[in-house]
Design a protein around this motif. Structure first.
Motif, PDB file in Angstrom:
ATOM      1  N   LYS A   1       0.831  -1.204   0.000  1.00  0.00           N
ATOM      2  CA  LYS A   1       0.000   0.000   0.000  1.00  0.00           C
ATOM      3  C   LYS A   1       0.868   1.257   0.000  1.00  0.00           C
ATOM      4  O   LYS A   1       0.535   2.261  -0.637  1.00  0.00           O
ATOM      5  N   THR A   2       1.998   1.215   0.715  1.00  0.00           N
ATOM      6  CA  THR A   2       2.902   2.360   0.753  1.00  0.00           C
ATOM      7  C   THR A   2       3.458   2.654  -0.636  1.00  0.00           C
ATOM      8  O   THR A   2       3.516   3.816  -1.064  1.00  0.00           O
ATOM      9  N   ALA A   3       3.853   1.604  -1.341  1.00  0.00           N
ATOM     10  CA  ALA A   3       4.390   1.784  -2.690  1.00  0.00           C
ATOM     11  C   ALA A   3       3.334   2.365  -3.627  1.00  0.00           C
ATOM     12  O   ALA A   3       3.612   3.277  -4.415  1.00  0.00           O
ATOM     13  N   GLN A   4       2.105   1.872  -3.530  1.00  0.00           N
ATOM     14  CA  GLN A   4       1.029   2.387  -4.379  1.00  0.00           C
ATOM     15  C   GLN A   4       0.702   3.832  -4.026  1.00  0.00           C
ATOM     16  O   GLN A   4       0.402   4.650  -4.911  1.00  0.00           O
ATOM     17  N   GLN A   5       0.763   4.171  -2.743  1.00  0.00           N
ATOM     18  CA  GLN A   5       0.518   5.550  -2.331  1.00  0.00           C
ATOM     19  C   GLN A   5       1.589   6.470  -2.903  1.00  0.00           C
ATOM     20  O   GLN A   5       1.297   7.588  -3.348  1.00  0.00           O
ATOM     21  N   ALA A   6       2.834   6.020  -2.893  1.00  0.00           N
ATOM     22  CA  ALA A   6       3.927   6.822  -3.448  1.00  0.00           C
ATOM     23  C   ALA A   6       3.731   7.031  -4.949  1.00  0.00           C
ATOM     24  O   ALA A   6       3.910   8.148  -5.469  1.00  0.00           O
ATOM     25  N   ILE A   7       3.343   5.984  -5.660  1.00  0.00           N
ATOM     26  CA  ILE A   7       3.106   6.090  -7.102  1.00  0.00           C
ATOM     27  C   ILE A   7       1.979   7.063  -7.385  1.00  0.00           C
ATOM     28  O   ILE A   7       2.065   7.929  -8.264  1.00  0.00           O
TER      29      ILE A   7
ATOM     30  N   GLU B   1      -4.445   2.238 -12.959  1.00  0.00           N
ATOM     31  CA  GLU B   1      -4.814   0.849 -12.715  1.00  0.00           C
ATOM     32  C   GLU B   1      -3.801  -0.100 -13.347  1.00  0.00           C
ATOM     33  O   GLU B   1      -3.369  -1.077 -12.713  1.00  0.00           O
ATOM     34  N   ALA B   2      -3.397   0.204 -14.588  1.00  0.00           N
ATOM     35  CA  ALA B   2      -2.424  -0.644 -15.279  1.00  0.00           C
ATOM     36  C   ALA B   2      -1.058  -0.578 -14.585  1.00  0.00           C
ATOM     37  O   ALA B   2      -0.345  -1.577 -14.483  1.00  0.00           O
ATOM     38  N   VAL B   3      -0.693   0.608 -14.084  1.00  0.00           N
ATOM     39  CA  VAL B   3       0.576   0.749 -13.368  1.00  0.00           C
ATOM     40  C   VAL B   3       0.562  -0.093 -12.101  1.00  0.00           C
ATOM     41  O   VAL B   3       1.515  -0.813 -11.799  1.00  0.00           O
ATOM     42  N   TYR B   4      -0.553  -0.036 -11.338  1.00  0.00           N
ATOM     43  CA  TYR B   4      -0.655  -0.814 -10.102  1.00  0.00           C
ATOM     44  C   TYR B   4      -0.588  -2.318 -10.379  1.00  0.00           C
ATOM     45  O   TYR B   4      -0.068  -3.086  -9.565  1.00  0.00           O
ATOM     46  N   ASP B   5      -1.093  -2.724 -11.534  1.00  0.00           N
ATOM     47  CA  ASP B   5      -1.079  -4.147 -11.882  1.00  0.00           C
ATOM     48  C   ASP B   5       0.318  -4.651 -12.251  1.00  0.00           C
ATOM     49  O   ASP B   5       0.568  -5.857 -12.196  1.00  0.00           O
ATOM     50  N   ASN B   6       1.224  -3.738 -12.604  1.00  0.00           N
ATOM     51  CA  ASN B   6       2.497  -4.182 -13.181  1.00  0.00           C
ATOM     52  C   ASN B   6       3.749  -3.635 -12.501  1.00  0.00           C
ATOM     53  O   ASN B   6       4.857  -4.045 -12.858  1.00  0.00           O
ATOM     54  N   TYR B   7       3.612  -2.724 -11.532  1.00  0.00           N
ATOM     55  CA  TYR B   7       4.811  -2.080 -10.993  1.00  0.00           C
ATOM     56  C   TYR B   7       5.723  -3.046 -10.236  1.00  0.00           C
ATOM     57  O   TYR B   7       6.949  -2.857 -10.207  1.00  0.00           O
ATOM     58  N   THR B   8       5.161  -4.078  -9.630  1.00  0.00           N
ATOM     59  CA  THR B   8       6.013  -5.006  -8.864  1.00  0.00           C
ATOM     60  C   THR B   8       6.921  -5.830  -9.772  1.00  0.00           C
ATOM     61  O   THR B   8       7.918  -6.387  -9.308  1.00  0.00           O
ATOM     62  N   ASN B   9       6.567  -5.911 -11.065  1.00  0.00           N
ATOM     63  CA  ASN B   9       7.397  -6.641 -12.027  1.00  0.00           C
ATOM     64  C   ASN B   9       8.347  -5.715 -12.783  1.00  0.00           C
ATOM     65  O   ASN B   9       9.033  -6.153 -13.712  1.00  0.00           O
ATOM     66  N   SER B  10       8.365  -4.432 -12.413  1.00  0.00           N
ATOM     67  CA  SER B  10       9.193  -3.444 -13.111  1.00  0.00           C
ATOM     68  C   SER B  10      10.250  -2.899 -12.165  1.00  0.00           C
ATOM     69  O   SER B  10      10.089  -2.923 -10.944  1.00  0.00           O
ATOM     70  N   THR B  11      11.326  -2.406 -12.743  1.00  0.00           N
ATOM     71  CA  THR B  11      12.400  -1.814 -11.938  1.00  0.00           C
ATOM     72  C   THR B  11      12.496  -0.305 -12.149  1.00  0.00           C
ATOM     73  O   THR B  11      12.884   0.425 -11.236  1.00  0.00           O
TER      74      THR B  11
ATOM     75  N   ARG C   1       8.705   0.413  -5.021  1.00  0.00           N
ATOM     76  CA  ARG C   1       8.236  -0.957  -4.817  1.00  0.00           C
ATOM     77  C   ARG C   1       8.365  -1.291  -3.331  1.00  0.00           C
ATOM     78  O   ARG C   1       9.111  -0.627  -2.592  1.00  0.00           O
ATOM     79  N   PRO C   2       7.681  -2.318  -2.884  1.00  0.00           N
ATOM     80  CA  PRO C   2       7.769  -2.675  -1.459  1.00  0.00           C
ATOM     81  C   PRO C   2       9.186  -2.984  -0.989  1.00  0.00           C
ATOM     82  O   PRO C   2       9.490  -2.817   0.197  1.00  0.00           O
TER      83      PRO C   2
END
Length: 402
Positions: free
Chosen positions: A5-11, A67-77, A210-211
């Motif tokens: 949630k922290t990572a998504q809030q930052a994004i 929405e698309a960013v939240y779905d994919n940010y954990t797989n991105s650097t 990211r987390p």
């Protein structure tokens, strides 16, 4: 709050409203934007990359919704935290991203400083030093610090996005202003941290929150763009002052007239079409002219008379109380004089090309003003007051043995 949630809030904080909230197709979120009167659903684009190797080849994915960013940010650097008007692919398989240029920026959300060390151990050992530097002499706090492979990405997120609009002469004042601030930031860091990448693209690609990489995040610590610009002007002025003082005294014969007597001052003060502009508008013009008056030993009362008349001649003048505040800031003792960088930017924005070349050419050999000894000056600077106080304190401590 969980790390996710922290990572998504930052994004979300960084992107502001630069992307759509939901996907245009195949969304898993109930779409309500169109049913809310006045709801803006801005169309912009960013790119994200799954590894540094792919990033170096511009092999990425374009996203136009949070929405698309939240779905994919954990797989991105990596990602582009500043939003572009559009991005496209250069190949049929949609691998290679094109269009991430400053001329295509839609809004500037953040400025990022890149610090690199030799290895992870040094990075971890230097965090306190990085944090002390990131506070910018306790004037601003960073919003976000992300750990990279061997360093940190320090984010200064703006409280409001800086929208990029093209001026009538084709220039992008907001981009130029943000680049000047970014240059000051990197120079400031470089004086304290040798590991800073001063060549880093100010609007380029950085680590995505990211987390597993958030070292620090405080959503309340966003930065006001104009306040950071004022800091940047002050820093640039200090650097010019230091540079001028290091020039050999053999050049003293080239000592110039006051800044208010120089051609650029006359060029700006005779303009009447200067309007509100993100970056270099009425506020910054008046501030620069006031600094020229201050450095020329013009009294604050006389300065107000000059700039009040200038403001009255503008097609869209500022309120009188705003002019007074800007002049007070210029005469506060925190600034030395108008800097070449900001004068050039104002001339480029508001003075026609032919006239600008003439004014700059005539001002070229009459720019640097050597500081007089303090005993010969009417005004003193803040750093001089600070030195006086420290001397006084040290004397008292020695005398009283306290």
């Amino acid at each position: 709050m969980s790390a996710m949630k922290t990572a998504q809030q930052a994004i979300d904080l960084i992107l502001h409203q630069g992307l759509r909230e939901t996907k245009a197709q195949h969304s898993n979120v109930l779409k309500l934007e169109k049913t809310i009167p006045g709801k803006q659903n801005k169309q912009g684009a960013i790119a994200m990359y799954r590894s540094k190797a792919q990033m170096s080849k511009s092999w990425g994915t374009i996203y136009t919704s949070k929405e698309a960013v939240y779905d994919n940010y954990t797989n991105s650097t990596h990602w582009t935290p500043n939003v572009f008007n559009y991005l496209t692919y250069t190949d049929a398989t949609k691998h290679y991203v094109k269009g991430a240029k400053e001329q295509n920026l839609s809004q500037i959300n953040t400025l990022v400083v890149d610090v690199d060390y030799r290895d992870v151990e040094e990075r971890q050992a230097k965090f306190a030093e990085v944090w002390d530097t990131a506070m910018l002499d306790v004037q601003f706090l960073p919003t976000l610090i992300l750990a990279t492979t061997k360093g940190y990405h320090i984010y200064y997120v703006f409280d409001e996005p800086v929208f990029v609009r093209r001026h009538a002469n084709g220039k992008l004042p907001a981009v130029r202003a943000a680049k000047a601030i970014a240059k000051s930031l990197k120079q400031y860091y470089a004086q304290k941290l040798p590991a800073v990448d001063v060549t880093c693209n100010s609007f380029g690609i950085f680590r995505v929150p990211r987390p597993d990489n958030i070292e620090y995040f405080e959503p309340k610590m966003t930065v006001d763009f104009q306040a950071l610009m004022t800091w940047s002007i002050n820093f640039a002025n200090d650097q010019h002052q230091i540079k001028a003082q290091t020039i050999q005294r053999s050049f003293k014969a080239r000592r110039t007239s006051r800044q208010i007597d120089q051609p650029w001052f006359q060029a700006l003060i005779n303009q009447t079409d200067i309007d509100q502009n993100v970056g270099y508008g009425r506020h910054n013009t008046i501030f620069t002219l006031a600094l020229a008056c201050y450095s020329s030993n013009v009294s604050q009362v006389k300065c107000f008379d000059i700039l009040d008349e200038f403001n009255s001649n503008l097609t869209h003048p500022l309120a009188t109380q705003h002019v007074q505040k800007v002049i007070c800031d210029a005469y506060s003792g925190q600034f030395h004089a108008a800097s070449r960088e900001y004068v050039n930017a104002l001339l480029e924005t508001w003075v026609p090309d032919a006239d600008r070349r003439v004014y700059l050419q005539r001002s070229q050999t009459t720019w640097y003003k050597y500081a007089k000894p303090r005993s010969e000056r009417v005004n003193s600077h803040v750093h001089e007051w600070q030195a006086d106080l420290m001397t006084y304190f040290n004397q008292r401590i020695f005398r009283d043995n306290n």
